[in-house]
Scaffold this motif. Structure first.
Motif, mmCIF file in Angstrom:
data_model
loop_
_atom_site.group_PDB
_atom_site.id
_atom_site.type_symbol
_atom_site.label_atom_id
_atom_site.label_comp_id
_atom_site.label_asym_id
_atom_site.label_seq_id
_atom_site.Cartn_x
_atom_site.Cartn_y
_atom_site.Cartn_z
ATOM 1 N N UNK A 274 0.852 -1.186 0.000
ATOM 2 C CA UNK A 274 0.000 0.000 0.000
ATOM 3 C C UNK A 274 0.892 1.241 0.000
ATOM 4 N N UNK A 275 0.671 2.083 -1.017
ATOM 5 C CA UNK A 275 1.495 3.280 -1.159
ATOM 6 C C UNK A 275 2.689 3.047 -2.054
ATOM 7 N N UNK A 276 2.662 1.968 -2.834
ATOM 8 C CA UNK A 276 3.787 1.642 -3.702
ATOM 9 C C UNK A 276 3.950 2.689 -4.797
ATOM 10 N N UNK A 277 5.193 3.012 -5.067
ATOM 11 C CA UNK A 277 5.520 3.980 -6.106
ATOM 12 C C UNK A 277 6.121 3.273 -7.306
ATOM 13 N N UNK A 278 5.927 3.860 -8.474
ATOM 14 C CA UNK A 278 6.566 3.332 -9.679
ATOM 15 C C UNK A 278 7.976 3.896 -9.831
ATOM 16 N N UNK B 86 -0.561 -1.302 -4.609
ATOM 17 C CA UNK B 86 -1.831 -0.641 -4.295
ATOM 18 C C UNK B 86 -1.544 0.845 -4.131
ATOM 19 N N UNK B 87 -2.038 1.624 -5.091
ATOM 20 C CA UNK B 87 -1.853 3.068 -5.050
ATOM 21 C C UNK B 87 -2.813 3.686 -6.058
ATOM 22 N N UNK B 88 -3.795 4.474 -5.600
ATOM 23 C CA UNK B 88 -4.768 5.040 -6.537
ATOM 24 C C UNK B 88 -4.134 5.914 -7.617
ATOM 25 N N UNK B 89 -2.975 6.502 -7.343
ATOM 26 C CA UNK B 89 -2.304 7.344 -8.340
ATOM 27 C C UNK B 89 -1.807 6.547 -9.545
#
Length: 143
Positions: A21-25, A48-51
């Motif tokens: 949760x909060x993973x960045x690319x 999991x990250x809505x962005x």
């Protein structure tokens, strides 16, 4: 070995799927580095990250919510074992509540992330809880 270390070892040995949760690319972000390491060591990563929802990170579909990730896992015959939280301490409670709702086995709050109330809710719901520790560092020490 103390009780916390026993819980950590059990999570790492018995889990196969980690929702981050909060993973960045972005490759230079801790969430990406940690997830990439865990993936390289045999764990299935669910970003999991809505962005980034609808994109792929580390070759895996990114979901807007834990509920979406869990639905996809159920459809494939799997489940989320660990919810690894890369959220600010004041925001982690929501992720913990979602982890409880989807039936995850464990909640892992990364270094610097402590929420005693959220931890107590997760424990009361039967989840294993680790706070203020890095899953990558703990895995490296276990090996």
């Amino acid at each position: 070995m103390d009780q916390e270390q026993q819980v950590i070892n059990r999570i790492l040995m018995e889990s196969r799927t980690i929702a981050v949760v909060g993973m960045s690319s972005k490759h230079d972000r801790p969430s990406h580095e940690v997830a990439q390491y865990m993936q390289a060591h045999g764990y299935r990563i669910l970003p999991v990250n809505p962005s980034y929802a609808g994109t792929r990170i580390l070759g895996e579909q990114c979901y807007a919510t834990l509920a979406e990730a869990e639905a996809a896992m159920k459809k494939a015959g799997g489940r989320i074992d660990v919810v690894d939280c890369f959220r600010k301490p004041e925001e982690v409670g929501t992720a913990v509540d979602e982890a409880i709702a989807v039936g995850a086995r464990a909640v892992w709050m990364q270094l610097g992330v402590v929420d005693e109330e959220a931890s107590a809710r997760a424990a009361k719901a039967g989840l294993d809880v680790v706070m203020d520790k890095c899953i990558k560092i703990e895995h490296m020490q276990l090996r």
